[in-house]
Design a protein around this motif. Sequence first.
Motif, short mmCIF file in Angstrom:
data_model
loop_
_atom_site.label_atom_id
_atom_site.label_comp_id
_atom_site.label_asym_id
_atom_site.label_seq_id
_atom_site.Cartn_x
_atom_site.Cartn_y
_atom_site.Cartn_z
N GLN A 526 0.87 2.58 -0.83
CA GLN A 526 -0.04 1.97 -2.15
C GLN A 526 -0.72 0.81 -1.87
OE1 GLN A 526 3.29 1.37 -4.92
NE2 GLN A 526 3.01 3.40 -5.69
N ALA A 527 -0.11 0.06 -1.03
CA ALA A 527 -0.74 -1.18 -0.57
C ALA A 527 -2.27 -1.01 0.21
CB ALA A 527 0.08 -2.04 0.46
N MET A 528 -2.09 0.06 1.00
CA MET A 528 -3.20 0.67 1.85
C MET A 528 -4.46 0.98 0.87
SD MET A 528 -1.99 2.68 5.08
CE MET A 528 -0.61 2.24 6.26
N ILE A 529 -3.78 1.61 -0.02
CA ILE A 529 -5.03 2.18 -1.16
C ILE A 529 -5.55 0.81 -1.66
CG2 ILE A 529 -5.42 3.63 -3.50
CD1 ILE A 529 -3.11 5.31 -2.46
N GLN A 530 -4.68 0.10 -2.08
CA GLN A 530 -5.42 -1.40 -2.66
C GLN A 530 -6.11 -2.04 -1.88
OE1 GLN A 530 -4.78 -2.52 -5.67
NE2 GLN A 530 -3.17 -1.46 -6.65
N ASP A 531 -5.99 -1.93 -0.52
CA ASP A 531 -6.86 -2.69 0.25
C ASP A 531 -8.25 -1.89 0.50
OD1 ASP A 531 -5.01 -4.77 0.98
OD2 ASP A 531 -4.34 -3.61 2.79
N CYS A 532 -8.09 -0.67 0.38
CA CYS A 532 -9.13 0.21 0.37
C CYS A 532 -10.25 -0.12 -0.82
CB CYS A 532 -9.13 1.68 0.58
SG CYS A 532 -8.49 2.24 2.01
N SER A 533 -9.57 -0.23 -2.08
CA SER A 533 -10.34 -0.59 -3.28
C SER A 533 -10.59 -1.96 -3.19
CB SER A 533 -9.18 -0.22 -4.36
OG SER A 533 -9.65 -0.72 -5.81
N LYS A 534 -9.95 -2.79 -2.88
CA LYS A 534 -10.65 -4.12 -2.94
C LYS A 534 -11.69 -4.29 -2.15
CE LYS A 534 -9.11 -9.09 -2.07
NZ LYS A 534 -7.92 -9.78 -1.58
#
Length: 654
Positions: A526-534
């Motif tokens: 989930q943190a990786m997905i958040q990083d991609c989104s940001k």
Amino acid sequence: MAALLHQTLFVSSVKRSGSSMCLRAAVLSSAIQRHRRLYSEYLHRSVVPTMHFQKSLPRLPVPKLEVTMMRYLAAQRPLLDDEQYRTTEKLTQDFLVVQNKENKHTSYISAPWFNMYLSAREPVVLNFNPFMSFNLDPKPDYNDQLIRATNMVCSAVRFMKTLRAGILEPEIFHLNPAKSDTDSFKKLIRWVPSSLSWYGAFMVNAYPLDMSQYFRLFNSTRIPRQGQDELNTNEKGRHLLVMRKGNMYVFDIVDGDGNLVSPAEIQSHLSYILSDQTPMPEFPIGVLTSENRDVWAGLREKLIATGNAENLHLVDSAIFCLCLDDEVMKDHIHISHNMLHGNGCNRWYDKSFSIIMAKDGQAAINFEHSWGDGVAVLRFQNEIYKDTTQNPLVHPDSATAKVDSSSAVRRLQFNMDAKLEDGIRKAKENFDAAVSKLTIDAMEFKKGGKNQLKKKKLSPDAVAQLAFQMGFMRQYGQTVATYESCSTAAFKHGRTETIRPASTFTKRCAHAFVNERGRQSVQELQAMIQDCSKYHGQLTKEAAMGQGFDRHLFALRHLAQTKGQTLHQLYTDPAYAAINHNILSTSTLSSPAVNLGGFAPVVPDGFGVGYGVHDDWIGCNVSSYPARNVHEFLQCVHQSLEDIFSVLEGKSLS
């Protein structure tokens, strides 16, 4: 209304005899009809003039070279191994600064970008022209080919007249609509001088967009020339170009006073064309517009030399092209193939845009890309769809006008010789060979969409792009150059900038989902997905603000070439060629008017990815040539979306 009041007062002064009462009624009826006719000429009457903000739009900024280099290296990092990256890094450090301080009336990218498109010698069909299909009218009876075609022609003329009268609502991006998209703001901003109006909008978080491309929508055509084409716009044209079974017809849709011809007359003329039994010509000249541009330029000169100059002028100056197809669309794939390329004979791909209307009322816009981008065409499409579905001028029970369509409609007949016939024959062979290699497939992911992603504070576009990266890695085991188009219409004469969705963040995330499945916790994923989104959000903002690196490097190369300078080694670096070989070419489109959109891959071993993230689902319309398997790619993208949404729901990957 003043004219109507004047007529009413005049009639009231006439004696109330039987004849005078009839006269009063007749004059009043005539005045009312004229008033209603005047009202129907326009889509709306904007309080703010259409081009009110154009003069004060900010210029497209030229990014600082060192920042461009930093962004370029960041985009190269996921595509290169360590040794390749060190070489590219050294070349960027050695890159010399060349500043462009010319052309202050426009953007630094405008002229080079026009030159790039117009000097390309590849055929426009498949290589440049995209399509956007309309949703069907929610009232089934209005999807009859004749009724829908008539209404679209009428609405298109109303849009054109509204635009040219300067009363089309300006295109504005509202960050705070409660303040800026209001009657009170519009009444205020209209009195702010044009030279300052942009700043007034900016003060309430509204961003007027460039509308300089809009004038090319109508009466415009790309003319083939040896070496570099030219754009031709002739606003004197009052006629429509209609194509059916490869035959070409023209008739006026605007009268001598500049008014919309009676919708009943337009319906009558289109009915006449649809009932015409003339067979397809043995040598349909429309297919020539699908040829190599130099070949087509030579054949056009031959057409003129054989006495077809007047006919070509009528084609070029037509308000737009309406293509009436006899086919019924079977499914989305059939729609995509038909609207993107068709059979090559019933199209004039060089017109600024064509409305294609199938037998069952399925409709689309196919547009030539050199003159403008999707922003202007989508605005036109949105307005046309809204007007035809909410304010149709002809109805299923409407009677056609009792006019002589056989004299009003002219079928264009072209003089031919052996060279032209041979050129048309070869053009059709080349066209058939090209389109036979194209495969299109579509996918709908129904387990989540924009609503769910926004609740998780994720960018819907970032998640879709992550799914493409993940899908490609699942299918081919690598990260490749990826292109996403972003409009820079917030600036004067802005065109587009590139978002580079393939990043170190998407590569790491895709690797974790595909190659290290089950090794990371749900929280880590989930943190990786958040990083991609940001990070994707940052790239999108930079591109929209003219702070990408692609157009800056493109313009510097163009400047060096026009000055006869030797290109810097950065441009001959294999890494520069690789990042501009866009295997994943993507473009997003979401609109209540649009059913789907699409385009061909930009490289032989690529995918052309049209997609939309809707409230509760995500759709993709993807094309490929034989070097890639589009069906498998979409399966991989679907699986990637399944994985992403499962993780976002707190489920571990099995």
